[in-house]
Design an enzyme around this catalytic site. Structure first.
Site, PDB file in Angstrom:
ATOM      1  N   GLN A 407       0.828  -1.202   0.000  1.00 53.46           N
ATOM      2  CA  GLN A 407       0.000   0.000   0.000  1.00 53.46           C
ATOM      3  C   GLN A 407       0.864   1.254   0.000  1.00 53.46           C
ATOM      4  O   GLN A 407       1.971   1.236   0.512  1.00 53.46           O
ATOM      5  CB  GLN A 407      -0.863   0.031   1.272  1.00 53.46           C
ATOM      6  CG  GLN A 407      -1.826  -1.117   1.389  1.00 53.46           C
ATOM      7  CD  GLN A 407      -2.570  -1.087   2.712  1.00 53.46           C
ATOM      8  OE1 GLN A 407      -1.972  -0.830   3.765  1.00 53.46           O
ATOM      9  NE2 GLN A 407      -3.855  -1.349   2.684  1.00 53.46           N
ATOM     10  N   HIS A 411      -0.586   7.528   7.808  1.00 61.27           N
ATOM     11  CA  HIS A 411      -1.469   7.886   8.913  1.00 61.27           C
ATOM     12  C   HIS A 411      -1.054   9.242   9.440  1.00 61.27           C
ATOM     13  O   HIS A 411       0.123   9.460   9.722  1.00 61.27           O
ATOM     14  CB  HIS A 411      -1.405   6.832  10.015  1.00 61.27           C
ATOM     15  CG  HIS A 411      -1.935   5.509   9.561  1.00 61.27           C
ATOM     16  ND1 HIS A 411      -1.119   4.513   9.086  1.00 61.27           N
ATOM     17  CD2 HIS A 411      -3.198   5.046   9.451  1.00 61.27           C
ATOM     18  CE1 HIS A 411      -1.864   3.480   8.717  1.00 61.27           C
ATOM     19  NE2 HIS A 411      -3.126   3.773   8.923  1.00 61.27           N
ATOM     20  N   LYS A 496     -15.696   7.682   5.787  1.00 56.25           N
ATOM     21  CA  LYS A 496     -14.516   7.845   4.928  1.00 56.25           C
ATOM     22  C   LYS A 496     -14.846   8.543   3.629  1.00 56.25           C
ATOM     23  O   LYS A 496     -15.968   8.465   3.129  1.00 56.25           O
ATOM     24  CB  LYS A 496     -13.862   6.491   4.654  1.00 56.25           C
ATOM     25  CG  LYS A 496     -14.704   5.559   3.843  1.00 56.25           C
ATOM     26  CD  LYS A 496     -13.912   4.281   3.497  1.00 56.25           C
ATOM     27  CE  LYS A 496     -14.859   3.339   2.756  1.00 56.25           C
ATOM     28  NZ  LYS A 496     -14.449   1.984   2.657  1.00 56.25           N
TER      29      LYS A 496
HETATM   30 ZN   LIG Z   1      -4.755   2.674   8.472  1.00 55.79          ZN
END
Ligand SMILES: [Zn+2]
Ligand SMILES: [Zn+2]
Length: 670
Positions: A407, A411, A496
């Protein structure tokens, strides 16, 4: 005297309708055009049949084909029913099970009669013809409310064992809806929640096509009988269907697995189900993309970290992933294998560790090292995090759906007062990255609280509001950006933002996300020291721009059909000789290209130039520099560009090298 209901229309006007009247009556009262165009009704938000009577005062919106999303879902569901009806008429003894609408059509699962094998593609034309007959017959689709026992009795009488089994699992005492198509002897009936169009004739008989057949287990369980699943694609009209079929054809030409072979980018094999073997050419694309993203993140104030692949299962318990994610995690015993001949290699008494399915908890553990002051926030951690998730073999698809993936994770730990600003800055970064990577169009959606969730409503109000405010502040909460709110689609711990790319042939891919999370910092006890000297919980923003490298490179391959912009192309230029006399000059050209930083190769083989052109075109090399005796004498190159109509262009060698070197500079460095 019958009661009058107040029916409020979207324009704010109110009509008084007598008890027993239906949305169809309202449509007819407004005008014959609307009566014909209406497909179903939205009653206080819920989609219902046009002929289902009002139950009281209501807000009514009539659904027509202009409400494309609702209309498509309705017609696809209708087509599934008509498919089932057609199959049972043509093949008596076939049992029906279920048939939902899908993203581009519908399917229905059948248990073929014992005396015939599974359905095959050869059965499809006859079934299509029967479906058209049912549409032409314009059979009314009538909603009926039944009691569970009666439904079971009917299905048992009809020999429908699957449906009879299913209906007994519905809650007892609750009325069940059945839909009847046609009347009298020839009527066909199925258990269904609805809604449906008023009659089969509302469908366009030229707007569907049965596409293929596959096997599927009853209720998805391989211990159950195998059923035949018939798939179709369905649309509102013939033109939409034709466009879709062209898109499918175009998608097949762009299939990343096919192009991946032609360009020698990667391969997959059964020994590593769902993990990609990147070949040198494919990994050049990866490295370019990674280097580009790293420069962008560095400039945006991120710091990069690397966290462990294996962590103790107890850590995953704490973060809540063990409970929810256990079946998708690869688990490894923390034990030295038994070196002796006797006894098991693994005793099973060691602690359990798991390969990380995500990077989030590890980033919280980094955040928790030492004491963080409010002045240090926001802290933006980035990681190209390699994760594993156990997916069934059948769900894997090329490099788009894999078990090992990396990925572009990150964060952001911040204070409440920083959320909107951080989300907005992320949106700007993502916007510019997508444009650099060749995607001019993408949609932003806000996925709101699901039914099952952690946290109080006030927390959700606030979290949803922050994400919404950030998109509004950036000026992107507009139709141009496909701005939309999706009720019920958020994660169980946070709302989200989703970012959906549109590719060159109009398909959409969700790649980017931004979630604001107050739950994980709480679970893992992350804190910072506020201005007041007290401990506070930071907010954790989970964010990704491209999602995973594997899937995103798959999307890039299909978007560009392998014809990458120069900066991403694995081999940027090939110098091809016409005659061996030019070999020395070809080497000189190659040296200059490479010295200018270009990924170039020479093709000095004793082959016809047309053969070389064809081969390098298939491998999608963007630039072919053809050199013969004349070019050698004049110090020029004849340039052919991949996919260009222009035959070829003669440039001086120095001019060519300078032009291509400039073009190969990544977009952020131009
Ligand atoms: Zn995460
Ligand atoms: Zn139905």
């Amino acid at each position: 005297m019958s009661e009058m209901f107040k029916i409020k229309l979207p324009d704010g006007s109110v009509r008084e309708m007598p008890e027993g009247s239906t949305p169809a009556d309202v449509a007819a009262a407004i005008g014959p055009g609307l009566a014909k165009a209406a497909l179903a009704a939205r009653i206080d938000g819920e989609v219902r049949d046009l002929n289902r009577p009002f139950e009281g005062d209501a807000n009514l919106a009539l659904i027509t084909s202009r409400d494309e999303k609702d209309a498509l879902e309705l017609v696809r569901h209708d087509f599934a029913h008509i498919l089932a009806e057609a199959v049972q008429k043509l093949f008596p003894g076939t049992q029906i099970t279920f048939g939902p609408a899908t993203d581009d059509g519908f399917y229905y699962d059948f248990a073929p009669a014992p005396d015939r094998g599974p359905f095959t593609e050869e059965d499809l034309p006859a079934i299509e013809q029967e479906m058209r007959r049912i549409i032409a017959a314009d059979e009314p689709l009538i909603r009926e409310v039944w009691q569970r026992e009666d439904v079971r009795a009917l299905f048992e009488k009809q020999g429908e064992a699957f449906k009879a089994e299913w209906v007994m699992e519905l809650p007892e005492g609750e009325p069940i809806t059945m839909y009847r198509s046609g009347q009298g002897e020839g009527a066909w009936i199925d258990l269904c929640r609805g809604p449906h169009l008023a009659s089969t004739g509302k469908l366009d008989p030229q707007a569907f096509k049965l596409t293929h057949v596959s096997g599927a287990y009853w209720r998805g369980d391989q211990n159950n009988p195998m059923l035949s699943r018939i798939y179709g694609t369905a649309w509102l009209n013939k033109k939409q269907l034709a466009d879709h079929l062209v898109r499918l054809e175009e998608a097949a030409k762009r299939d990343h697995r096919k192009i991946g072979r032609e360009m020698d980018l990667f391969h997959l094999q059964a020994e590593a189900h769902g993990s990609v073997f990147w070949h040198p050419n494919g990994f050049i694309i990866w490295r370019q993309l990674e280097a580009y993203l790293r420069r962008r993140l560095d400039a945006a104030g991120y710091v990069e970290v690397k966290t462990p692949q294996l962590m103790d299962a107890r850590q995953w318990e704490k973060s809540g992933h063990w409970g929810k994610y256990r079946e998708n995690m690869f688990v490894v015993p923390d034990e030295i294998p038994n070196p002796e001949e006797e006894g098991p290699v693994i005793t099973g008494t060691g602690d359990w560790m798991a390969l990380k399915p995500m990077n989030c908890p590890a980033h919280v553990l980094i955040f928790k090292q030492g004491i963080t002051s409010y002045k240090e926030l926001p802290i933006r951690l980035a990681e190209y995090g390699c994760c594993h998730r156990n997916e069934p073999h059948g769900a894997l698809h090329g490099i788009m759906r894999v078990r090992q993936f990396t990925q572009d994770d990150g964060h952001i730990f911040c204070r409440e007062d920083q959320i909107v600003e951080e989300v907005q800055a992320f949106g700007d970064l993502l916007d510019s990255v997508y444009k650099d990577l060749g995607f001019d169009s993408y949609a932003i959606k806000l996925a709101l609280r699901p039914d099952k969730r952690f946290g109080a409503d006030a927390m959700w109000d606030q979290a949803e509001g922050e994400l919404r405010d950030a998109v509004v502040a950036s000026g992107r909460a507009t139709p141009e950006y496909g701005w939309e709110e999706l009720p019920g689609e958020g994660a169980f711990y946070a709302p989200k933002l989703e970012y959906h790319l549109t590719d060159a042939i109009g398909r959409t891919w969700q790649v980017g996300t931004m979630q604001s999370d107050r739950v994980l910092p709480e679970r893992l006890d992350a804190a910072y020291i506020g201005e007041d000297g007290e401990k506070h919980r930071p907010i954790m923003l989970h964010r990704a721009i491209i999602g995973t490298f594997e899937r995103f490179i798959g999307i890039l391959i299909e978007h560009y059909a392998g014809k990458f912009p120069l900066w991403l192309a694995p081999v940027q230029a090939v110098v091809a000789t016409i005659v061996s006399d030019a070999d020395g000059y070809a080497q000189e050209v190659l040296d200059k290209l490479q010295a200018a930083g270009l990924r170039a190769e020479a093709d000095l083989r004793n082959e016809k130039i047309n053969y070389k052109v064809r081969e390098h075109s298939l491998a999608k090399v963007p630039l072919l520099l053809v050199v013969g005796k004349r070019e050698a004498e004049e110090g020029t190159v004849a340039v052919r560009r991949l996919g260009s109509d222009e035959h070829q262009r003669v440039l001086s060698l120095n001019e060519a090298v300078a032009t291509f070197a400039a073009e190969a500079v990544p977009p952020d460095l131009r």
